[in-house]
Write a protein that holds these residues in place. Sequence first.
Motif, short mmCIF file in Angstrom:
data_model
loop_
_atom_site.label_atom_id
_atom_site.label_comp_id
_atom_site.label_asym_id
_atom_site.label_seq_id
_atom_site.Cartn_x
_atom_site.Cartn_y
_atom_site.Cartn_z
N GLY A 19 40.97 49.02 34.01
CA GLY A 19 40.81 47.88 34.91
C GLY A 19 42.15 47.38 35.43
N TYR A 20 43.16 47.41 34.58
CA TYR A 20 44.47 46.90 35.00
C TYR A 20 45.08 47.78 36.09
N THR A 23 43.76 46.55 39.38
CA THR A 23 44.45 45.32 39.75
C THR A 23 45.81 45.61 40.37
N LEU A 26 45.50 47.01 43.94
CA LEU A 26 45.22 45.96 44.92
C LEU A 26 46.48 45.14 45.20
N PHE A 71 37.72 49.70 48.75
CA PHE A 71 38.41 48.84 49.72
C PHE A 71 38.63 49.50 51.08
N ASP A 84 34.28 44.11 54.32
CA ASP A 84 34.83 43.09 53.41
C ASP A 84 36.35 43.06 53.47
N PHE A 88 38.70 39.83 54.40
CA PHE A 88 39.48 39.13 53.39
C PHE A 88 40.90 39.66 53.18
N LEU A 97 42.56 36.49 51.90
CA LEU A 97 42.63 36.07 50.50
C LEU A 97 43.83 36.62 49.75
N LEU A 101 46.29 36.23 45.12
CA LEU A 101 46.82 37.06 44.02
C LEU A 101 48.05 36.42 43.39
N HIS A 105 47.78 36.08 39.53
CA HIS A 105 48.68 36.93 38.75
C HIS A 105 49.98 36.22 38.43
N ASN B 3 26.84 47.80 54.26
CA ASN B 3 27.64 46.58 54.34
C ASN B 3 27.34 45.77 55.59
N ARG B 6 24.95 42.62 55.58
CA ARG B 6 25.10 41.40 54.78
C ARG B 6 26.35 40.62 55.19
N PRO B 8 30.00 39.10 54.70
CA PRO B 8 31.17 39.60 53.96
C PRO B 8 31.25 38.91 52.60
N SER B 9 31.61 39.67 51.58
CA SER B 9 31.68 39.12 50.22
C SER B 9 33.06 39.36 49.62
N PRO B 10 33.63 38.33 48.97
CA PRO B 10 34.92 38.53 48.29
C PRO B 10 34.75 39.05 46.85
N LEU B 12 34.23 42.02 45.41
CA LEU B 12 35.04 43.18 44.99
C LEU B 12 36.50 42.78 44.84
N PHE B 13 36.97 41.95 45.78
CA PHE B 13 38.36 41.47 45.69
C PHE B 13 38.61 40.75 44.37
N PHE B 14 37.74 39.79 44.04
CA PHE B 14 37.97 39.01 42.82
C PHE B 14 37.76 39.87 41.57
N THR B 16 38.31 43.04 41.28
CA THR B 16 39.47 43.93 41.13
C THR B 16 40.71 43.14 40.74
N ALA B 17 40.85 41.95 41.34
CA ALA B 17 42.01 41.11 41.01
C ALA B 17 42.02 40.74 39.54
N GLY B 19 40.64 42.73 37.20
CA GLY B 19 40.44 43.96 36.41
C GLY B 19 41.31 43.97 35.17
#
Lengths: 338, 338
Positions: A19-20, A23, A26, A71, A84, A88, A97, A101, A105, B3, B6, B8-10, B12-14, B16-17, B19
């Motif tokens: 998972g890291y 991160t 991204l 992504f 997405d 974002f 967005l 981070l 982070h 996609n 629907r 847009p959704s954040p 996946l971003f959050f 992954t951020a 992770g």
Amino acid sequence: MSNAARMPSPDLFFDTASGYVRTEVLRTAVELDLFSAIAAGRQTVPELARHCESAEKGIRVLCDYLVVAGFLLKQQGRYMLTPDSATFLDRKSPAYLGGVLTFLHTPTLRQGYANLTAAVRKGGTAVSADGLMKVENTDWVQFARSMVPMMAMPAQLTAQLIDRPADAKLKVLDIAAGHGLFGIEVAKRFADAQVTGLDWPNVLEVAQENAQRAGVAQRYRTIAGDAFEVELGEGYDVVLIPNFLHHFSAQRCGELLRKVHRALEPDGIALAVEFIPDEERVSPPFPAMFALAMLVATAQGEAYTWSQLDAMFKGAGFSRNTMHALPPSAEHAVVARK
Amino acid sequence: MSNAARMPSPDLFFDTASGYVRTEVLRTAVELDLFSAIAAGRQTVPELARHCESAEKGIRVLCDYLVVAGFLLKQQGRYMLTPDSATFLDRKSPAYLGGVLTFLHTPTLRQGYANLTAAVRKGGTAVSADGLMKVENTDWVQFARSMVPMMAMPAQLTAQLIDRPADAKLKVLDIAAGHGLFGIEVAKRFADAQVTGLDWPNVLEVAQENAQRAGVAQRYRTIAGDAFEVELGEGYDVVLIPNFLHHFSAQRCGELLRKVHRALEPDGIALAVEFIPDEERVSPPFPAMFALAMLVATAQGEAYTWSQLDAMFKGAGFSRNTMHALPPSAEHAVVARK
């Protein structure tokens, strides 16, 4: 349990163990502003490498990973943003967005998670006596600046919970205002509202900038300091407490709520915003996981359940407390009446 | 593209951020040996806190997060292992994988990912001139020890690709033997096979332990050193090259393969094991993502596609090369004939 029907799989283990890596991928893509470069029409490895001042091999490997991670899209060697990512992660998008981070982070938090084992043993942050909760911590300025795109909608929905006529002369206090959006949305909805934002001085600058931008600066005042220490004033119709209670123990929250109770008019309301997990504490996912962030970053913070929050407000003298969803945000508003 | 239908959704971003948070949660649970404690019947917060010498609040928050992350189940305040966690995370299970984290999270790799932006700019590891590829690096001993549960099945499947009678007197070389399992499985399948494991001296100790455990130690010899530098010997029927080529440039791989070609009998085969992404390099997920690990950890390593590997083997004199899946592993074997 549909698990019983299949062979045991190590997929979740390996996915979580790396998972890291996702991160970092991204973070690097945002650092290189790769998404904005693709949005601007640079779609091939040589074009992106030149623009991002990187090696072609590095860009190719990074972009391919971002395709696997969801992504980017890849067709005939050209990379494209998913809908997405276009919303974002392109710096030109109003919902950008990437800046979040920097807060998510921040070294304080990363160090907290790196010391998670110690935090579990101790039952609270292992980073310092009180982690993020220090006035000199500039993370909150970062946070205030970067969370604006995420907070606009919950702030609007929260303002709509105030059941007063549009021309009511409301006196409003916004505790730990941060970006200030919660108070600012009240000022936008009620043309005669006077809003006071309370926060540390460096954070209040961000709230004031946002009040200026929203055209409500002439009705926006500030109190600089620690909400537990300063005089709140009195006669408020509404006291906003957005994303604040979870940083403290139930006892400290109780002290603050009694102070808020005293500062309110007899028909005034307190309006808190919180991540509220179900009573079993394992759903919905985001509020349930939020408890961990409080464990690593604060001495005694918590993701409080509804029954805990209700007891806290009742203990401070509030008699009628209700919970309201703020979709699509994962947070809830709590409306507490005297 | 579903996609388009629907908002847009954040998410996946959050996801992954954060992770890295999931990774730390798993690491902490393994460090505290929490899964084994639950497997042994400790299912409540007080029992687990006592056993893991931790605060009750810390254990509760950690366990709830593990429920959300899919590693535990929670019913009436009691925690249970999922079938996958029981198989791979209880230290008493023969398929225990917890030890793999030590390698996956070795400081060299973590530092590599922390410096990912620099690696992308440079097109290779930013950690040292050649990252993990140093004889004094003890990570490979860790790796050799911890990967045994994962490697047993692919090693067996690879041995089955050798199309010789069971009593053939095979002379086998296992290049960068590591845990030794690939050579050992050949020795188990062919009772008269003589296997030579080649690796750095500290790693060879692990291979020899495993040969002993498998009952083939009397047919197991070793060559200590760097595969590019040492004499390989000659007259081999099979040369195994498991998980080795991806650490080097195509040119270096070519040099090694020519050396292997010379060491083989006229009807001998080389048998490589690799993560091989499709030609577009974005599927299957694990081989596609593997290229990033090579970017951060090596100067010129790569997840080679089949067309690249085929060209590499052909350039070294191999005329008939075939690729074979090794399910459920994400790797493939390459059989190359002179």
